[in-house]
Design an enzyme around this catalytic site. Sequence first.
Site, PDB file in Angstrom:
ATOM      1  N   HIS A  61       0.830  -1.213   0.000  1.00  0.00           N
ATOM      2  CA  HIS A  61       0.000   0.000   0.000  1.00  0.00           C
ATOM      3  C   HIS A  61       0.862   1.259   0.000  1.00  0.00           C
ATOM      4  O   HIS A  61       0.369   2.339  -0.333  1.00  0.00           O
ATOM      5  CB  HIS A  61      -0.941  -0.003   1.208  1.00  0.00           C
ATOM      6  CG  HIS A  61      -0.250  -0.137   2.523  1.00  0.00           C
ATOM      7  ND1 HIS A  61       0.183  -1.346   3.016  1.00  0.00           N
ATOM      8  CD2 HIS A  61       0.080   0.787   3.457  1.00  0.00           C
ATOM      9  CE1 HIS A  61       0.749  -1.167   4.191  1.00  0.00           C
ATOM     10  NE2 HIS A  61       0.705   0.121   4.477  1.00  0.00           N
ATOM     11  N   LEU A 108       1.417   2.557  13.972  1.00  0.00           N
ATOM     12  CA  LEU A 108      -0.004   2.604  13.663  1.00  0.00           C
ATOM     13  C   LEU A 108      -0.362   1.678  12.515  1.00  0.00           C
ATOM     14  O   LEU A 108       0.297   1.677  11.471  1.00  0.00           O
ATOM     15  CB  LEU A 108      -0.426   4.033  13.317  1.00  0.00           C
ATOM     16  CG  LEU A 108      -0.394   5.038  14.464  1.00  0.00           C
ATOM     17  CD1 LEU A 108      -0.744   6.419  13.947  1.00  0.00           C
ATOM     18  CD2 LEU A 108      -1.341   4.613  15.583  1.00  0.00           C
ATOM     19  N   GLU A 115       2.962 -24.334   4.249  1.00  0.00           N
ATOM     20  CA  GLU A 115       2.460 -24.260   2.874  1.00  0.00           C
ATOM     21  C   GLU A 115       2.452 -22.848   2.310  1.00  0.00           C
ATOM     22  O   GLU A 115       2.613 -22.667   1.098  1.00  0.00           O
ATOM     23  CB  GLU A 115       1.051 -24.873   2.803  1.00  0.00           C
ATOM     24  CG  GLU A 115       1.014 -26.380   2.957  1.00  0.00           C
ATOM     25  CD  GLU A 115       1.065 -26.829   4.416  1.00  0.00           C
ATOM     26  OE1 GLU A 115       1.292 -28.033   4.661  1.00  0.00           O
ATOM     27  OE2 GLU A 115       0.856 -25.968   5.313  1.00  0.00           O
ATOM     28  N   ASP A 124       5.062  -2.960  10.244  1.00  0.00           N
ATOM     29  CA  ASP A 124       4.958  -3.653  11.525  1.00  0.00           C
ATOM     30  C   ASP A 124       3.626  -4.376  11.673  1.00  0.00           C
ATOM     31  O   ASP A 124       3.553  -5.427  12.317  1.00  0.00           O
ATOM     32  CB  ASP A 124       5.187  -2.689  12.697  1.00  0.00           C
ATOM     33  CG  ASP A 124       4.408  -1.380  12.586  1.00  0.00           C
ATOM     34  OD1 ASP A 124       3.773  -1.151  11.548  1.00  0.00           O
ATOM     35  OD2 ASP A 124       4.456  -0.590  13.544  1.00  0.00           O
ATOM     36  N   ASN A 156       6.178   1.909  12.451  1.00  0.00           N
ATOM     37  CA  ASN A 156       5.606   3.252  12.617  1.00  0.00           C
ATOM     38  C   ASN A 156       4.456   3.294  13.625  1.00  0.00           C
ATOM     39  O   ASN A 156       3.760   4.288  13.742  1.00  0.00           O
ATOM     40  CB  ASN A 156       5.185   3.841  11.268  1.00  0.00           C
ATOM     41  CG  ASN A 156       4.063   3.061  10.599  1.00  0.00           C
ATOM     42  OD1 ASN A 156       3.262   2.397  11.243  1.00  0.00           O
ATOM     43  ND2 ASN A 156       4.004   3.140   9.267  1.00  0.00           N
ATOM     44  N   GLN A 208      -7.418 -35.181   5.854  1.00  0.00           N
ATOM     45  CA  GLN A 208      -6.358 -35.370   4.865  1.00  0.00           C
ATOM     46  C   GLN A 208      -6.874 -35.353   3.424  1.00  0.00           C
ATOM     47  O   GLN A 208      -6.075 -35.485   2.487  1.00  0.00           O
ATOM     48  CB  GLN A 208      -5.648 -36.711   5.098  1.00  0.00           C
ATOM     49  CG  GLN A 208      -5.248 -36.963   6.539  1.00  0.00           C
ATOM     50  CD  GLN A 208      -4.268 -35.952   7.063  1.00  0.00           C
ATOM     51  OE1 GLN A 208      -3.144 -35.867   6.579  1.00  0.00           O
ATOM     52  NE2 GLN A 208      -4.677 -35.170   8.054  1.00  0.00           N
TER      53      GLN A 208
END
Length: 638
Positions: free
Chosen positions: A92, A203, A380, A171, A201, A441
Amino acid sequence: MADSSTYGGDPEGPGGAETRVTATDPDEQLHELAQQLRVDSVRAAAAANSGHPTSSMSAADVMAVLLARHFQYDFARPDHPANDRFVLSKGHASPLLYAAYKAAGALTDEELLTYRAQGSRLEGHPTPRRLPWVEVATGSLGQGLGIGVGMALSGKRLDRNPYRVWVLCGDSELAEGSVWEAAEQASYERLDNLTLVVDVNRLGQRGPTRHEWDLDAYERRFAAFGWHVVQADGHDIQAVDDACKEARATTGRPTVILARTVKGKGVAAAENREGLHGKPLSDAEAAVRELGGSRRLRVDVKAPPAARSPRAVRSGHLELPRYAVGDEVATRDAFGQALTALGSARGDVVVLDGEVGDSTRAEYFAKEHPERYVECYIAEQQLVGAAVGFAARGWVPYASSFAAFLTRAHDFVRMAAVSGADINLVGSHAGVAIGQDGPSQMGLEDLAMFRAVHGSTVLHPCDAPQTARLVAAMADLDGVRYLRTSRGATPVLYGPDEEFPVGGSKVLRSSDADQLTVVAAGITVHEALTAADTLARAGIPVRVIDLYSVKPVDRRTLREAAESTGCLLTVEDHRQEGGIGDAVLDAFCDGGPVPRLARLAVTTMPGSASPAEQLRAAGIDAESIAAAVRLLVEHVVR
């Protein structure tokens, strides 16, 4: 399109003179470069009236130091073998990336202000389909490091060129488990050519992150995974430079730079303010003035070192394994054998497995070509992420696990398609036919998942020769390719020289008197053939189609069968939603007449039972097929 003077005045700066920025310039000059990156991020978001300028502003000093002093890249030659790789995991923050491209001379100011406009190369989140310097699409958080690990593995193990992989993440995305899958793999593989920079940062989107500015908390986590950790003030040019130098000097393990930053840095009304994520600044012109106005700085990015030309891939004659008609061979065995043969013929094939290679049969390749085999263990998301990283470096990756477990990596698969990555994924132990292991499975949703991926190819072979041919064909296809294999042995139906073009099918039983067509794939092909023989003895001839190519589907053959027999019965070892039945129905979604269509699929929740018992309980065995045909034919007669 906004005028280039909008949102901050003349982009050429005082006097219109261009100033060159080099690696030896003082820190003050790099600070000015960082301010330019902030200004251009603000201007781009303002022109688009959308975007994430505050997330870009926090990392501007880090980007300035990387671009001017550490990143080695030839923008005129994105394919240079020694170019450093850069992954913007926090996709972003694309305004920052595009501002950096402008500073490097790769973009003009005019193009910068087309950000997010229809037809612009500068999308809201970067993708390689638009820009040659972007190698992978980002924007779904938590994926950049995993892909970077694949690139770093390529450089260390195979390319053997001195490039470094830089990943910039936020973060917030450290809350994603995929980040820690990647961190574990990077440490295990001792990837000292990989540097992760975390823009701490504080936020996130809706408020503070889990650990806010507690760099020690992040350090404990990365250190526990075996990483070399450097804490730095992300707005101190010298501190960031020293951290990057330390990363380059560290050997034997990857480095993470925890850069403490302020979201919206440089504009008082935006600094460390909640509620501004994903929004242009309310007064962009005032923000640009506060940042010192527009500049016209041009960065002389370091050229990559001399390196050998892109690897010469050894290519030889492909000798696929051969099987005799009537032999009992599991398609997973044929996958492993064919993949090993392909690896002998092509030096660009790389195999990754999720610690089930003894079951998927990827271990066959590992024994013959260990230098091109990567064990990803039970992770995965990292498995697929690393495959995307290898593909970005020009390799042909095959990644395998149980079909059921690949669903865990669906977001990575989805983003691989956005990247236009050419990757091969193989899911074994598909369907209820695996038997006693039970539903945890069983791959029962995989066909639906992969069919929904943009531009994907989905293949479901029923015997060993078909599997071998399709494994080889996958290497030269585009986009995401998926092959589904079975656990148990099945009879060989086809001769060794039979061809299986992608998008085709095989008609195994046919006559002019056919009263119905059974369409099957994989294990149900054998059940359909047994049912057809039983029905033939009862005077009910039916056509049988082996639909080994689920996407693209063989529309012509299905249409011909519908016209000839009037009714299609699909049989699949998969959930009804999104599988073979829906693939067949798609062949008739052009506004023309739709034939009578019935489906047999797994509609209950299986338990533990033998393979034969599972097929019977699901209603997809030969006896159930024959019973369904009798009911359908009887209904037509009435």
